[in-house]
Scaffold this motif. Structure first.
Motif, mmCIF file in Angstrom:
data_model
loop_
_atom_site.group_PDB
_atom_site.id
_atom_site.type_symbol
_atom_site.label_atom_id
_atom_site.label_comp_id
_atom_site.label_asym_id
_atom_site.label_seq_id
_atom_site.Cartn_x
_atom_site.Cartn_y
_atom_site.Cartn_z
ATOM 1 N N GLY A 53 -9.036 0.270 -5.341
ATOM 2 C CA GLY A 53 -10.158 0.582 -4.454
ATOM 3 C C GLY A 53 -9.711 0.625 -3.009
ATOM 4 O O GLY A 53 -8.517 0.544 -2.693
ATOM 5 N N TRP A 54 -10.676 0.763 -2.111
ATOM 6 C CA TRP A 54 -10.372 0.839 -0.683
ATOM 7 C C TRP A 54 -10.178 -0.565 -0.114
ATOM 8 O O TRP A 54 -10.897 -1.501 -0.470
ATOM 9 N N ILE B 221 0.848 -1.186 0.000
ATOM 10 C CA ILE B 221 0.000 0.000 0.000
ATOM 11 C C ILE B 221 0.884 1.236 0.000
ATOM 12 O O ILE B 221 1.788 1.370 0.823
ATOM 13 N N PRO B 222 0.685 2.179 -0.928
ATOM 14 C CA PRO B 222 1.542 3.365 -0.992
ATOM 15 C C PRO B 222 1.465 4.182 0.283
ATOM 16 O O PRO B 222 0.413 4.313 0.895
ATOM 17 N N THR C 176 -6.176 7.653 3.863
ATOM 18 C CA THR C 176 -6.528 6.726 4.938
ATOM 19 C C THR C 176 -7.779 7.212 5.640
ATOM 20 O O THR C 176 -7.936 8.402 5.911
ATOM 21 N N LEU C 177 -8.684 6.288 5.921
ATOM 22 C CA LEU C 177 -9.896 6.573 6.685
ATOM 23 C C LEU C 177 -9.997 5.577 7.823
ATOM 24 O O LEU C 177 -9.502 4.451 7.724
ATOM 25 N N HIS C 178 -10.676 5.997 8.897
ATOM 26 C CA HIS C 178 -10.935 5.107 10.015
ATOM 27 C C HIS C 178 -12.408 4.711 10.009
ATOM 28 O O HIS C 178 -13.275 5.537 9.705
ATOM 29 N N ASP D 158 -10.290 0.116 16.492
ATOM 30 C CA ASP D 158 -10.630 0.829 15.266
ATOM 31 C C ASP D 158 -10.020 0.085 14.090
ATOM 32 O O ASP D 158 -9.145 -0.767 14.261
ATOM 33 N N VAL D 159 -10.514 0.397 12.910
ATOM 34 C CA VAL D 159 -10.054 -0.238 11.670
ATOM 35 C C VAL D 159 -9.614 0.862 10.712
ATOM 36 O O VAL D 159 -10.333 1.854 10.536
ATOM 37 N N GLU D 160 -8.451 0.702 10.112
ATOM 38 C CA GLU D 160 -7.949 1.684 9.157
ATOM 39 C C GLU D 160 -8.097 1.162 7.733
ATOM 40 O O GLU D 160 -7.772 0.000 7.441
ATOM 41 N N LEU D 161 -8.602 2.018 6.856
ATOM 42 C CA LEU D 161 -8.803 1.686 5.449
ATOM 43 C C LEU D 161 -7.867 2.549 4.614
ATOM 44 O O LEU D 161 -7.696 3.740 4.896
ATOM 45 N N ASP D 162 -7.262 1.971 3.597
ATOM 46 C CA ASP D 162 -6.390 2.720 2.696
ATOM 47 C C ASP D 162 -6.935 2.670 1.278
ATOM 48 O O ASP D 162 -7.519 1.652 0.857
ATOM 49 N N GLN D 163 -6.731 3.756 0.560
ATOM 50 C CA GLN D 163 -7.145 3.821 -0.837
ATOM 51 C C GLN D 163 -5.992 3.350 -1.723
ATOM 52 O O GLN D 163 -4.864 3.808 -1.592
#
Length: 444
Positions: A132-133, A9-10, A15-17, A123-128
């Motif tokens: 996609g996410w 992942i770059p 990043t979103l939580h 919590d959970v972290e999402l990356d673009q």
């Protein structure tokens, strides 16, 4: 055709939580508010890729509906914008293999594989990514509280998703994922520790995973403390218990039989494989705390006129025996113990030499009635890792190994002590492999 290597992942990716997204408004392409985010969906494929977000569960007028990720134009911390003006209002139904980040991950415990312990996801972290996410990281640090209210701790203690094995609690998802490769990589004692720390639901899922590998399951049960083992065995059918005990070491199986209710013992014994049943019944005839009760009835032996090469072949063929029972070759003549020779001595000797020329002709031995103190003192005095148990006529009944002695001699309060923390090793980024540091430690 080989499978493509997952790309890291770059660092610059957005990043979103999950905590930011939950309850955020979901906006149609026309600008109209449709509902609010109730949950996000991923599929755990069991591969090395980060799980992709496949859809959103949206709360619409008191019901939950599904919106596919390919219909989402914009993910944001304060809203999700769709590329369509309408959504299918049929109630959401989870499909096998789907994991809900809020329902299944947030607030639940997962297995930290490197530390072999259960930790909670806060919590959970999402990356673009270009595709996609994706589910990228977990925050396992408990938020600070002030008068019962959760306060921000000023940042996130996030760790790579690949460091964890989730406990989903949903049978369809578990079946679709199959047996975890990461769980297979844990030692039986580590899995036993996890089971002892787990609650009822967590324990059930770990057991279901372990049950898919019968040999691993037997190894894990050999490491469980008696109270935990008894609770689990009493929840299994007679046939399941008999099959499990049939794969365990005979001495551990005998201990487990004694943990069953009296009314079940004979039924379980009758269902066990005949050879294992005979061994277990033999061991049950001894005091559990004596040499006879502690011994393993499986060991290796040869005649005095055997060659070193022949003796090593016997050791090599005994793949079903525990490694500790293979440390010494027992030399038997006329049914009696006449000597022992260590495997190290065999490896260092001329292959054509006779065993009688290199064996210890007066080996240390012990009777089946000897107690734990006698065994421990003999092992300490003579620096032994294995001690043969013989009857009045010097016939070998079995062997006691040092691990069995340690297990029984360790005080109970030591067992309840918090173990020393293990160093946490994060998975290597894709395309990199650990290298060896001069002091012996791996580094990237």
């Amino acid at each position: 055709m080989t499978e493509a290597t997952p790309q890291p992942i770059p660092d610059s990716a957005a990043t979103l939580h999950l905590s930011q997204l939950l309850k955020s408004p979901v906006i149609a392409g026309s600008g109209e508010s449709i509902g609010r985010v109730d949950d996000l969906i991923v599929r755990l494929t069991g591969g090395d890729a980060y799980p992709a977000i496949t859809g959103v569960v949206v709360g619409v007028g008191g019901r939950q509906v599904f919106v596919s990720a390919d219909r989402i134009r914009e993910f944001g911390a304060d809203r999700i914008v769709l590329s369509v003006n309408k959504v299918d209002l049929r109630s959401f139904e989870r499909r096998d293999g789907e994991v809900l980040l809020k329902a299944d991950i947030l607030g639940h415990r997962l297995i930290d594989v490197a530390a072999a312990e259960l930790v909670r996801a806060y919590d959970v972290e999402l990356d673009q990514t270009p595709e996609g996410w994706v589910l990228a990281r977990l925050d396992t640090r408990r938020p600070a509280q002030f008068f019962g209210l959760i306060r921000s701790s000023g940042g996130h203690a996030s760790r790579d998703w690949k460091a964890f094995e989730p406990l989903i609690g949903h049978s369809g998802s578990q079946t679709a994922r199959g047996i975890s490769v990461r769980l297979r990589g844990l030692k039986p004692a580590e899995l036993a520790d996890l089971l002892e720390d787990a609650d009822k639901h967590e324990r059930g899922e770990i057991l279901d995973q372990v049950h898919g590998d019968p040999e691993l399951e037997a190894d894990v049960f050999e490491e469980l403390d008696s109270d935990q083992s008894s609770r689990i065995l009493n929840s299994m059918s007679d046939g399941e218990v008999a099959a499990l005990l049939g794969r365990m070491r005979a001495d551990d199986a005998a201990d487990s039989i004694l943990e069953l209710r009296q009314s079940r013992r004979r039924r379980v014994l009758d269902l066990m494989p005949p050879g294992q049943r005979v061994k277990v019944i033999t061991l049950m005839g001894f005091n559990p705390d004596s040499a006879g009760g502690l011994m393993n009835v499986d060991f290796v032996s040869c005649a005095p006129n055997s060659t070193v090469s022949q003796a090593l072949s016997i050791v090599a063929a005994a793949s079903a025996l525990q490694p500790e029972a293979l440390l010494k070759m027992h030399v038997v003549e006329g049914g009696q113990l006449v000597g022992v020779v260590s495997v190290i001595a065999l490896l260092q000797a001329d292959p054509g030499r006779a065993i009688s020329e290199i064996m210890d002709a007066d080996p240390v031995r012990i009777g089946p009635e000897a107690d734990l103190t006698d065994i421990a003192l003999l092992m300490a005095d003579y620096n032994l890792y294995l001690l043969p148990v013989v009857d009045d006529e010097d016939r070998v009944l079995g062997v006691v190994t040092v691990d069995d002695v340690l297990e029984d001699i360790i005080p109970e309060d030591w067992r309840r002590r918090e173990p020393a923390p293990r160093p946490v090793r994060e998975p290597a980024p894709a395309g990199k492999t650990p290298t060896q540091h001069p002091n012996g430690a791996a580094q990237l």
